[in-house]
Design an enzyme around this catalytic site. Structure first.
Site, PDB file in Angstrom:
ATOM      1  N   ASP A 222      30.479  -8.166  11.705  1.00  0.00           N
ATOM      2  CA  ASP A 222      30.375  -8.756  10.407  1.00  0.00           C
ATOM      3  C   ASP A 222      31.685 -10.456  10.786  1.00  0.00           C
ATOM      4  O   ASP A 222      31.197 -10.888  12.006  1.00  0.00           O
ATOM      5  CB  ASP A 222      31.209  -8.456   9.008  1.00  0.00           C
ATOM      6  CG  ASP A 222      30.406  -8.903   7.905  1.00  0.00           C
ATOM      7  OD1 ASP A 222      30.209 -10.420   7.741  1.00  0.00           O
ATOM      8  OD2 ASP A 222      30.261  -7.887   7.332  1.00  0.00           O
ATOM      9  N   HIS A 245      28.465 -11.976  12.661  1.00  0.00           N
ATOM     10  CA  HIS A 245      27.804 -12.911  11.384  1.00  0.00           C
ATOM     11  C   HIS A 245      28.534 -14.049  12.060  1.00  0.00           C
ATOM     12  O   HIS A 245      27.642 -15.216  10.751  1.00  0.00           O
ATOM     13  CB  HIS A 245      27.932 -12.804  10.142  1.00  0.00           C
ATOM     14  CG  HIS A 245      27.514 -10.821   9.551  1.00  0.00           C
ATOM     15  ND1 HIS A 245      27.669 -10.598   8.205  1.00  0.00           N
ATOM     16  CD2 HIS A 245      26.602  -9.974  10.483  1.00  0.00           C
ATOM     17  CE1 HIS A 245      26.531  -9.343   9.085  1.00  0.00           C
ATOM     18  NE2 HIS A 245      26.222  -9.103   9.946  1.00  0.00           N
TER      19      HIS A 245
END
Ligand SMILES: *[C@@H]1O[C@H](CO)[C@@H](O)[C@H](O)[C@H]1NC(C)=O
Length: 398
Positions: A222, A245
């Site tokens: 993430d 991310h």
């Protein structure tokens, strides 16, 4: 030549003299082995750690809690201040968290530090969160009221801290969460989890003033670094992100009365194979706050899906107020000297709010290429006011 050598030797001297003084100005060492710890990777040492911590904390002038080299098993533990001096958590060993199952209970952390002023954590050791046992229990992608899995390392109400030379591996949820802290320094951190592990953000920061992160490598499933409401004075340099991310300011504007986010410099950093590079993200909801004075500078992108992105239309579960375009005002954001490759055609996305258009957005010296069959990289703007100068590849949409 000579002068640079002299400077080098001097810096070396400074380095060693400061590290030494950091250890010697705290006199008392509290070795967990004296509190019943066993380095067999099986015996729970959480009591040994908290007993050593409490003794150090109550010593005049503070103390060093030492975990020597070796492998240890640790149940969730809370280490609290205020303490009577400077605290050092010297982690030379490797700590292993418990496996997650239905019996976990309510602990939202594995290792938690709270209410400490003047804190150091270092030593070259590691925290293995045993994430693979927990990831199948993560239902947050389909259930907004999902049970939150524990964060490996939490800092709450900690001030004047430096955490360095620590490895975090496979957290169950975020690797680190920093909440309501001041003047936190993180360097030489290494955070590692697989690219497909759910919500394993590297470091999440909120309600914090003064954060520096440098010389660190973060590979997760993430966000590399994510910043929530009330974050101010942030300085990031020489961080390498990927997979994951990317660096994200937000999501912001989910709840009423969120505090402003301001004063960011993110520089000399690298993104490799990430979903986003540098991002600002706000919910399409009617909650107002301001995001301003943000600079991203000297960033290299390698095969990044959205190298530069402002997204003010974030609404993952589709139940945002239909009239509510985002009420987060974004202003004074500079993207300077950002180069490399995009893995999607739209390399620059600036999707701002219709009712609060972005102001004073600058694109300067952008050189992002896309190698796909559907033509060269492009940029996309909605509701953006600002300027662009220098090289602009893709051509600027401002
Ligand atoms: C903008 O942010 C930078 C980086 O944190 C800081 O050094 C600078 O003082 C801020 N500028 C203003 C006008 O607050």
């Amino acid at each position: 030549m000579i002068s640079s050598l002299v400077r080098y030797v001097f810096l070396l001297f400074l380095f060693f003299s400061t590290t030494k003084s950091q250890i010697t100005d705290v006199k008392n060492v509290f070795n967990v082995m004296s509190y019943g710890a066993v380095a067999d990777g099986k015996t729970d040492i959480s009591k040994a750690i908290s007993n050593a911590w409490n003794q150090a904390c109550q010593s005049i002038g503070g103390g060093v809690v030492l975990i020597p080299k070796g492998s240890y098993f640790v149940n969730p533990v809370e280490l609290k201040g205020p303490c009577k001096g400077k605290m050092v958590f010297s982690l030379r060993g490797d700590l292993k968290a418990p496996i997650y199952d239905q019996s976990w209970g309510d602990a939202d952390h594995w290792i938690s530090f709270q209410y400490i002023d003047n804190f150091m954590m270092n030593g070259g050791g590691s925290l293995d969160g045993q994430g693979p046992s927990a990831w199948p229990y993560n239902t947050c992608a389909r259930d907004p009221n999902c049970k939150k899995l524990p964060v490996s390392l939490r800092l709450d109400f900690v001030t004047n801290a430096r955490i360095s030379y620590i490895r975090l591996i496979n957290s169950k949820n975020f690797h680190m969460n920093i909440f309501s802290c001041r003047d936190i320094n993180l360097d030489h951190m290494q955070i590692t989890a697989p690219g497909n592990s759910p919500n394993t953000d590297g470091i999440h920061i909120a309600e914090t003033t003064g954060l520096r992160v440098w010389d660190s490598v973060i590979s997760t499933g993430d966000d590399c670094l994510s910043f929530g409401p009330g974050t101010k004075n942030v300085d990031i340099s020489r961080v390498r992100c990927g997979p994951g991310h990317g660096i994200s300011i937000g999501s912001l504007g989910k709840n009423p009365n969120e505090k402003d986010v301001e004063g960011f410099l993110v520089k000399d950093s690298t993104f490799i194979g990430t979903q986003n590079g540098v991002r600002i993200k706000t919910w399409a909801l009617p909650n107002a706050l301001n995001v301003y004075n943000i600079t991203f500078q000297g960033i290299s992108m390698h095969n990044v899906e959205n190298p530069i992105i402002i997204d003010q239309e974030y609404c993952p579960s589709g139940n945002c107020n239909p009239q509510g375009s985002s009420q987060v005002q974004i202003s004074n954001v500079k993207f300077m000297n950002i180069w490399g490759t995009s893995s999607s055609k739209v390399a620059v996305v600036l999707k701002c709010s219709e009712s609060k258009p972005c102001r004073e957005i600058e694109l300067q010296d952008i050189d992002l290429s896309y190698q796909g069959k559907d033509g060269p990289a492009v940029s996309q703007c909605n509701n953006v006011k600002g300027v662009s100068y220098g090289q602009e590849q893709p051509p600027s949409c401002i």
